[in-house]
Write a protein that holds these residues in place. Structure first.
Motif, PDB file in Angstrom:
ATOM      1  N   HIS B 122      -4.571   3.121  19.655  1.00 58.65           N
ATOM      2  CA  HIS B 122      -3.462   2.830  18.733  1.00 58.65           C
ATOM      3  C   HIS B 122      -3.936   2.832  17.277  1.00 58.65           C
ATOM      4  O   HIS B 122      -3.308   3.427  16.403  1.00 58.65           O
ATOM      5  CB  HIS B 122      -2.857   1.483  19.104  1.00 58.65           C
ATOM      6  N   ASN B 125      -4.270   6.030  15.649  1.00 56.38           N
ATOM      7  CA  ASN B 125      -2.976   6.588  15.224  1.00 56.38           C
ATOM      8  C   ASN B 125      -2.457   5.996  13.927  1.00 56.38           C
ATOM      9  O   ASN B 125      -1.853   6.685  13.123  1.00 56.38           O
ATOM     10  CB  ASN B 125      -1.885   6.323  16.278  1.00 56.38           C
ATOM     11  N   VAL B 126      -2.632   4.702  13.739  1.00 58.26           N
ATOM     12  CA  VAL B 126      -1.876   4.031  12.667  1.00 58.26           C
ATOM     13  C   VAL B 126      -2.710   3.585  11.474  1.00 58.26           C
ATOM     14  O   VAL B 126      -2.152   3.202  10.449  1.00 58.26           O
ATOM     15  CB  VAL B 126      -1.073   2.818  13.210  1.00 58.26           C
ATOM     16  N   TRP B 130      -7.205   1.328   3.333  1.00 53.53           N
ATOM     17  CA  TRP B 130      -7.673  -0.063   3.208  1.00 53.53           C
ATOM     18  C   TRP B 130      -6.491  -1.017   3.125  1.00 53.53           C
ATOM     19  O   TRP B 130      -6.601  -2.177   3.506  1.00 53.53           O
ATOM     20  CB  TRP B 130      -8.566  -0.216   1.977  1.00 53.53           C
ATOM     21  N   ARG B 131      -5.345  -0.530   2.653  1.00 56.51           N
ATOM     22  CA  ARG B 131      -4.146  -1.382   2.564  1.00 56.51           C
ATOM     23  C   ARG B 131      -3.675  -1.846   3.938  1.00 56.51           C
ATOM     24  O   ARG B 131      -2.979  -2.837   4.053  1.00 56.51           O
ATOM     25  CB  ARG B 131      -2.992  -0.618   1.920  1.00 56.51           C
TER      26      ARG B 131
END
Lengths: 478, 478
Positions: B122, B125-126, B130-131
């Motif tokens: 996961h 994928n996402v 750094w935010r």
């Protein structure tokens, strides 16, 4: 301030509703796709929504005396086969475990598609006397059904739900329980999710495998299709007999208990999206929204702005509002679009000008309307606005249901109306499955339910022309 | 009034501790056995206990910024194999799904034994910038491990737990997280479960498959054996590299994030039983007990008794006490034994004589002590008593730990002490796995951890006699 859109736009809901739905579930960060077809990851925002749903429903269940339990994940093949209708309904779509570690199992085990047989096996062990009844159980878990075509929330091979299972001394008590739990679902859908329901009984063709009767709450989506949102099943003593569950009644006679089950799943999140969402994204009913209000500082580099934004956040939190502040380094326009996509009911903007005027600006997600709020009235006005939004979402959805439900007396009328408008159509029905199947063939609709709220829209069944006293509501279902 | 026992007695804990444990889990209605070995049903009383544990821990996790998610149940074989140490540790004990419906799957899927690889897939994928960091995730679920020998709570093929998984921009942040979550477990065990812990680091031999370091809280049971009660793992960037998870840092460089995971399971309920239980049954710490006080009307056919008992119940409920009234048609003696078996911290008796004297009688489950309480002081005294019981249970358990932890300088000393007393033994250790294995062979113990609270109990490793600066605590583990 010009409103910036997220870099990637979502599809227009009136152009391609299915794609619009898929866009929202990813862009609002609800879902990620796993490597296995039909297995979806519930990301934090979706899970927070599910937790709010769980919290309200769980409270309603416990208020009525239900207790939570945890049944095993796996069902031996022989156990699944004990009730004939039930196994016929579920066996074709279960996942089978055949090996544990490096050894082949002596008997295949299926991953639960639902847990009736597990509860029955347990009850056979622990039920002895009338003193043990009723047993009012529920569990929150995931179940697997090996569906061919899958969509996030609406049809997963794995989905999350609660399944209530209850055992009663008499048929009457079990029937009352079945109705009570249907009422819980109806209340929950309408009062918390702002989703108006049509309450009714499923036809035999549409009922749960193994049930004597299945009751349902059906909701209408924005595209006028139906979503079966919660179901409650009455089993009589059929499972009890198949599993030989008996108890000593007050006269010391061995008798069979009567049983119910009822469930509501994460598919309801699909329902929330498709009832209230729009081309800017989600639109969450305040009572269930993970974040009810987001505070966005404007010109946050100016002295005092961040401090004031923090102060508003603290005040709203103390007043019981689920509030967040967005202090990230993105532009206000980016934040506006992001929070619209996530369906946050109220956006609160606070900038240097607002501070000068001792106010903030509240923007409603449901109408887009902006209004200045005096800071002395902050908590009061925000809480009022949340209630107004909740009511407005329900009113809108109710109008959609009302405006798109029509009566038809004949098959030709039915087809004409449905072809032009879609939605829900009420007709009479003689009660035969033949006519029900014929309606599907002819008009492309399935029976959603036999509504409790009956009226006489004609004298005869539109298919066979026989005299008919029962009204059915038809539509296309998710 | 003579105290009647439940018809079936439980085994004396000092005669056969294992059988005593098994008796309690069934007689206190915590567990029922399902038809599949190692799959246990959590009955309402056990699940209510688990819900209280969940509620406290979940609150502590969220307070630290963690969010809940739901990952899929199934892991493709190829995904499990991506991190070598991890698959070596878990592949031999997973359950394999080979068929979906009537079709054989192209690739076998295992039921998750733990979810590191799913989180990694996961995150790949996402995670972009750094935010997006840190990602502080947790899930409450069940996992499967195909164990050979199984026992309720302590070793199930299916068990319930939470698994936290977090991703951080730097190694330092991930290390701090690992320690923080260990502290959460320690605080939870001591302050809520009244179970004192030994906090420390696992040796490499005992650490989690794929982790760089595993930290643990170890508790001592009534039989002086150890229960590993919660673990927190630091992974460094090993999984990130195996799964090619990268993000753009503030300098726009692609770098690998650092990872942790941490878990606590329903095995802790076994720990509560074995820490506080006695020959009358469970003995639950008030802060976690599903029922903190039970009101039992005495001579309930006499006028006014039931009304008064109801009144006390209502008052205690309003004062925030988790209270129940037992109005069933069983005898008071039966009810006393039943509530002792269930470990309800306080029993409140109210009969005609008590009513005359404007008092009730409170019996403590932990000491058996009875005391009259003036009804004007009811809420105050019951809440004080609950705190006293909580403290007393912790003090007792702490004494058990202290009195049964000993130091040894040589192997002979170690064997002599352990053979006579059992419990925990501190020795120095050179750090070699050879000596660790030898200790097991020679003394029959495994290393529980390298306690954070170190002392110098000798100068040398008791096995190889090399100079040693590290103290290890040894024992027999559940």
């Amino acid at each position: 301030m010009a409103k910036e859109k997220n870099v990637e736009q979502i599809t227009d809901m009136d152009v391609d509703f299915a794609q619009w739905f898929t866009d929202i579930v990813t862009k609002a960060k609800l879902i990620d796709y796993s490597g296995v077809k039909g297995f979806f990851i519930l990301r934090p925002y979706a899970y927070a929504l599910w937790e709010n749903i769980q919290s309200v429903l769980d409270g309603m269940f416990k208020e009525l005396g239900h207790e939570n339990v945890a049944m095993p994940l796996l069902i031996p093949e022989s156990l699944l086969q004990k009730e004939k209708d039930h196994v016929d309904g579920f066996a074709p779509e279960v996942a089978w475990v055949t090996h544990g570690g490096s050894e082949e199992l002596a008997e295949r085990l299926c991953i639960r598609p639902t847990s009736e047989v597990l509860f029955c096996e347990h009850w056979k062990n622990v039920l002895h006397s009338w003193r043990d009844l009723p047993m009012l159980y529920n569990q929150w878990n995931s179940v697997l059904r090996w569906e061919k075509s899958t969509r996030p929330f609406l049809r997963g091979r794995e989905f999350y739900w609660q399944e209530g299972h209850t055992l009663h001394a008499t048929a009457e008590e079990a029937e009352i329980e079945t109705q009570n739990m249907l009422d819980v679902y109806a209340t929950f859908c309408e009062e918390y999710l702002a989703m108006p329901v049509v309450k009714g009984k499923k036809t035999d063709k549409e009922k749960f495998a193994g049930a004597l009767a299945t009751y349902t709450v059906e909701c209408m989506m924005h595209d006028k299709k139906a979503l079966q949102s919660g179901t409650s099943h009455y089993f009589g003593d059929g499972f009890a007999k198949a599993f030989e569950i008996q108890f000593s009644d007050k006269n010391n006679q061995l008798v069979y208990p009567h049983q119910t089950s009822w469930g509501l799943s994460t598919r309801i999140i699909g329902g929330i999206i498709m009832t209230h969402g729009d081309n800017n994204g989600l639109n969450l009913p305040p009572r269930i929204a993970p974040v009810q209000a987001v505070v966005i500082p404007i010109a946050s580099h100016k002295p005092g702005v961040l401090e004031k934004a923090d102060e508003l956040t603290t005040r709203l939190k103390a007043a019981g509002v689920r509030v967040k502040i967005d202090k990230s380094d993105q532009s206000p326009g980016w934040k506006f679009a992001e929070n619209e996509m996530k369906g946050v009911p109220i956006r609160i903007e606070i900038g240097p000008k607002d501070i000068e005027n001792d106010q903030c600006v509240a923007a409603r997600r449901d109408t887009g309307e902006k209004q200045a709020i005096s800071l002395t009235e902050l908590e009061k006005r925000v809480n009022e606005l949340l209630e107004e939004i909740q009511t407005n979402l329900f009113t809108r959805a109710k109008e959609n249901l009302k405006n798109n439900t029509r009566d038809a007396a004949t098959l030709d009328e039915m087809k004409a109306i449905f072809n032009e408008h879609g939605g829900f159509i009420n007709t009479m029905w003689c009660g035969s499955q033949e006519c029900e199947l014929k309606m599907r063939e002819e008009a492309g609709v399935t029976s959603r339910c036999i509504p409790f709220d009956q009226k006489k829209v004609a004298d005869t069944c539109p298919i066979c022309k026989a005299k008919a006293d029962t009204m059915v509501v038809w539509g296309i279902a998710y």
